[in-house]
Design a protein around this motif. Structure first.
Motif, PDB file in Angstrom:
ATOM      1  N   ASP A 142      -4.136 172.310 100.881  1.00  0.00           N
ATOM      2  CA  ASP A 142      -4.945 171.414 100.384  1.00  0.00           C
ATOM      3  C   ASP A 142      -4.484 170.066 100.528  1.00  0.00           C
ATOM      4  O   ASP A 142      -5.273 169.018 100.523  1.00  0.00           O
ATOM      5  N   TYR A 143      -3.226 169.616 101.184  1.00  0.00           N
ATOM      6  CA  TYR A 143      -2.786 168.442 101.702  1.00  0.00           C
ATOM      7  C   TYR A 143      -3.031 168.487 103.087  1.00  0.00           C
ATOM      8  O   TYR A 143      -1.567 168.933 103.737  1.00  0.00           O
ATOM      9  N   ALA A 144      -3.866 168.343 103.910  1.00  0.00           N
ATOM     10  CA  ALA A 144      -4.056 168.369 105.296  1.00  0.00           C
ATOM     11  C   ALA A 144      -3.620 166.975 105.870  1.00  0.00           C
ATOM     12  O   ALA A 144      -4.262 165.985 105.576  1.00  0.00           O
ATOM     13  N   GLU A 145      -2.424 167.071 106.626  1.00  0.00           N
ATOM     14  CA  GLU A 145      -1.934 166.015 107.170  1.00  0.00           C
ATOM     15  C   GLU A 145      -2.866 165.457 108.527  1.00  0.00           C
ATOM     16  O   GLU A 145      -3.185 166.294 109.366  1.00  0.00           O
ATOM     17  N   THR A 146      -3.054 164.167 108.606  1.00  0.00           N
ATOM     18  CA  THR A 146      -3.865 163.612 109.669  1.00  0.00           C
ATOM     19  C   THR A 146      -3.065 162.415 110.143  1.00  0.00           C
ATOM     20  O   THR A 146      -1.967 162.125 109.632  1.00  0.00           O
ATOM     21  N   ALA A 147      -3.215 161.661 111.422  1.00  0.00           N
ATOM     22  CA  ALA A 147      -2.691 160.484 111.897  1.00  0.00           C
ATOM     23  C   ALA A 147      -2.610 159.502 110.666  1.00  0.00           C
ATOM     24  O   ALA A 147      -1.941 158.613 110.909  1.00  0.00           O
ATOM     25  N   ALA A 148      -3.879 159.288 110.155  1.00  0.00           N
ATOM     26  CA  ALA A 148      -4.101 158.118 109.049  1.00  0.00           C
ATOM     27  C   ALA A 148      -3.494 158.425 107.658  1.00  0.00           C
ATOM     28  O   ALA A 148      -3.194 157.468 106.970  1.00  0.00           O
ATOM     29  N   GLY A 149      -3.089 159.919 107.401  1.00  0.00           N
ATOM     30  CA  GLY A 149      -2.395 160.027 106.072  1.00  0.00           C
ATOM     31  C   GLY A 149      -2.904 161.553 105.851  1.00  0.00           C
ATOM     32  O   GLY A 149      -2.562 162.382 106.497  1.00  0.00           O
ATOM     33  N   ILE A 150      -3.293 161.776 104.711  1.00  0.00           N
ATOM     34  CA  ILE A 150      -3.621 163.016 104.098  1.00  0.00           C
ATOM     35  C   ILE A 150      -5.000 163.170 103.542  1.00  0.00           C
ATOM     36  O   ILE A 150      -5.638 162.383 102.841  1.00  0.00           O
TER      37      ILE A 150
ATOM     38  N   HIS B 265      -0.574 161.937  92.214  1.00  0.00           N
ATOM     39  CA  HIS B 265      -1.685 162.032  91.099  1.00  0.00           C
ATOM     40  C   HIS B 265      -2.360 160.582  90.955  1.00  0.00           C
ATOM     41  O   HIS B 265      -3.501 160.508  90.643  1.00  0.00           O
ATOM     42  N   PHE B 266      -1.673 159.391  91.139  1.00  0.00           N
ATOM     43  CA  PHE B 266      -2.260 158.115  91.186  1.00  0.00           C
ATOM     44  C   PHE B 266      -3.011 158.115  92.187  1.00  0.00           C
ATOM     45  O   PHE B 266      -4.321 157.624  92.271  1.00  0.00           O
ATOM     46  N   ALA B 267      -2.556 158.270  93.628  1.00  0.00           N
ATOM     47  CA  ALA B 267      -3.503 158.144  94.752  1.00  0.00           C
ATOM     48  C   ALA B 267      -4.921 158.720  94.800  1.00  0.00           C
ATOM     49  O   ALA B 267      -5.757 158.189  95.365  1.00  0.00           O
ATOM     50  N   VAL B 268      -4.970 160.047  94.149  1.00  0.00           N
ATOM     51  CA  VAL B 268      -6.250 160.735  94.277  1.00  0.00           C
ATOM     52  C   VAL B 268      -6.962 160.556  93.066  1.00  0.00           C
ATOM     53  O   VAL B 268      -8.156 161.086  92.642  1.00  0.00           O
TER      54      VAL B 268
ATOM     55  N   VAL C  85       2.027 159.639 100.769  1.00  0.00           N
ATOM     56  CA  VAL C  85       2.086 160.427 102.070  1.00  0.00           C
ATOM     57  C   VAL C  85       3.424 160.799 102.366  1.00  0.00           C
ATOM     58  O   VAL C  85       3.614 162.052 102.607  1.00  0.00           O
ATOM     59  N   ARG C  86       4.306 159.920 102.455  1.00  0.00           N
ATOM     60  CA  ARG C  86       5.919 160.102 102.680  1.00  0.00           C
ATOM     61  C   ARG C  86       6.363 160.910 101.863  1.00  0.00           C
ATOM     62  O   ARG C  86       7.296 161.600 101.972  1.00  0.00           O
TER      63      ARG C  86
ATOM     64  N   PRO D 106      -9.366 160.832 100.916  1.00  0.00           N
ATOM     65  CA  PRO D 106      -8.522 160.470 101.834  1.00  0.00           C
ATOM     66  C   PRO D 106      -7.358 159.845 101.303  1.00  0.00           C
ATOM     67  O   PRO D 106      -7.644 158.814 100.295  1.00  0.00           O
ATOM     68  N   VAL D 107      -6.125 159.927 101.660  1.00  0.00           N
ATOM     69  CA  VAL D 107      -5.013 159.264 101.145  1.00  0.00           C
ATOM     70  C   VAL D 107      -4.441 158.785 102.379  1.00  0.00           C
ATOM     71  O   VAL D 107      -3.284 159.391 102.975  1.00  0.00           O
ATOM     72  N   PRO D 108      -4.541 157.183 102.410  1.00  0.00           N
ATOM     73  CA  PRO D 108      -3.724 156.758 103.460  1.00  0.00           C
ATOM     74  C   PRO D 108      -2.240 156.492 103.496  1.00  0.00           C
ATOM     75  O   PRO D 108      -1.985 156.391 101.897  1.00  0.00           O
ATOM     76  N   TYR D 109      -1.673 156.186 104.395  1.00  0.00           N
ATOM     77  CA  TYR D 109      -0.259 155.794 104.163  1.00  0.00           C
ATOM     78  C   TYR D 109       0.079 154.529 103.483  1.00  0.00           C
ATOM     79  O   TYR D 109      -0.850 153.616 103.716  1.00  0.00           O
ATOM     80  N   GLY D 110       0.944 154.207 102.778  1.00  0.00           N
ATOM     81  CA  GLY D 110       1.025 153.182 101.956  1.00  0.00           C
ATOM     82  C   GLY D 110       1.751 152.024 102.537  1.00  0.00           C
ATOM     83  O   GLY D 110       2.754 152.374 103.525  1.00  0.00           O
TER      84      GLY D 110
END
Length: 349
Positions: free
Chosen positions: A202-210, A185-188, A237-238, A225-229
């Motif tokens: 709707d949450y497609a996982e990629t190497a950089a995040g979601i 909720h915060f990230a987007v 993402v985790r 784009p939601v990168p790993y924290g």
């Protein structure tokens, strides 16, 4: 004879087009029917929550008309001013309070939209301008008298709060879901209804995040784009991956954020309602012992505030949260941060 002389130029014969004032009755009726169908198609495409809100606004207009003797379809500058003054005296959300200015402004919008979309009224542009000017006068008088109305702005949910909320979430399905939901909720910088409509796909996982696809939005759909924290405990993402695994979300078409059974706390097929998402945010803050009552809008405002504190530009923040690039609402959130960084007294005293 040259090639150019052999070319036969096409002759375009103009077709006499009838002007709108020359249309016969049958043509005008057909065009009006097309207009009504187009308006209905757009209205039916709005999110359910938006449609319900407009229905409530029109119902409020109906109560005003019944109380004042104004015909229900007499939506005009003068009657809208009367509507504002009537709403100003109506009870608010809690006992002893009165209707908030933001609610009145929304009632005006909903009434005008419903009059056009649901009842086919051809209203002039700016039909509500006079009513909004009257509302501004009433708000100014209220502030001069020291009166307050409404809940006020949602408090921002900041990174320091996320750390406490994440730590306080229990190690069960509810805790895993709540942590993931609040962090995403915060990230987007999402709106409650945007997350409520999300499916697993709707949450497609990629190497950089979601890549979060907020495809259902009453304002502007967007892919965020939601990168790993850098901190695993508050990494959205985790947290999403943990919820997806714990809830066994293998059907890509199923709701991403799901209800849990009241008694058994098992994952149900149905998704969360927008209001339920706001309730989860509120309870997460209470569970963490934070002395601030967060609402469903708090993570959205919190992302804007936290991002500005790290020096990000308004355009970048606006893109993440789906605000207009020069949104006055967003600018107001950022001003709270900027007032200390860009202060006329810095270096003076």
């Amino acid at each position: 004879m040259s090639d150019s002389q052999n070319v036969v130029e096409a002759v375009v014969i103009p077709i006499a087009a009838a002007r709108p004032e020359e249309y016969d009755a049958a043509t005008r009726a057909a065009l009006e029917h097309i207009d009504r169908q187009a308006v209905r198609a757009v209205a039916d495409g709005r999110p359910e929550r938006t449609r319900k809100g407009y229905a409530q606004d029109w119902a409020s207009w109906g109560k005003f008309c019944a109380a004042s003797g104004v015909p229900a379809l007499a939506v005009a500058p003068g009657t809208l001013v009367m509507f504002v003054e009537w709403l100003w005296t109506q009870p608010g959300w809690k006992k002893g309070s009165f209707t908030a200015p933001s609610t009145i402004d929304r009632r005006i919008s909903g009434t005008v939209v419903s009059a056009r979309a649901e009842h086919g009224l051809k209203l002039e542009d700016g039909v509500a301008r006079l009513a909004r000017n009257r509302l501004k006068q009433l708000v100014k008088e209220m502030e001069e008298d020291g009166e307050t109305r409404g809940r006020g702005q949602a408090p921002p949910l900041l990174v320091e709060h996320l750390i406490r909320i994440s730590a306080a979430c229990p190690d069960n399905l509810m805790g895993i879901r709540d942590r993931a939901l609040v962090l995403m909720h915060f990230a987007v910088a999402g709106r409650e209804h945007e997350l409520a409509f999300n499916r697993v796909r709707d949450y497609a996982e990629t190497a950089a995040g979601i890549q979060a696809d907020l495809r259902v939005s009453k304002v502007r759909p967007r892919i965020v784009p939601v990168p790993y924290g850098s901190r695993p405990s508050i990494c959205p993402v985790r947290a999403w991956q943990a919820w997806k695994e714990a809830a066994d979300l293998t059907d890509s078409d199923s709701y991403a954020w799901r209800r849990l059974h009241n008694r058994w706390h098992t994952v149900m097929e149905s998704g969360l309602q927008p209001e339920s998402i706001g309730d989860i945010v509120t309870r997460a803050g209470e569970r963490a012992g934070i002395d601030i009552r967060f609402t469903g809008h708090s993570p959205r405002r919190g992302l804007a505030t936290s991002s500005r504190m790290k020096g990000h530009d308004q355009i970048v923040i606006a893109k993440q949260g789906g605000w207009a690039p020069h949104s006055k609402v967003l600018a107001g959130y950022l001003e709270v941060v900027d007032q200390w960084e860009d202060n006329a007294l810095l270096g003076v005293l």
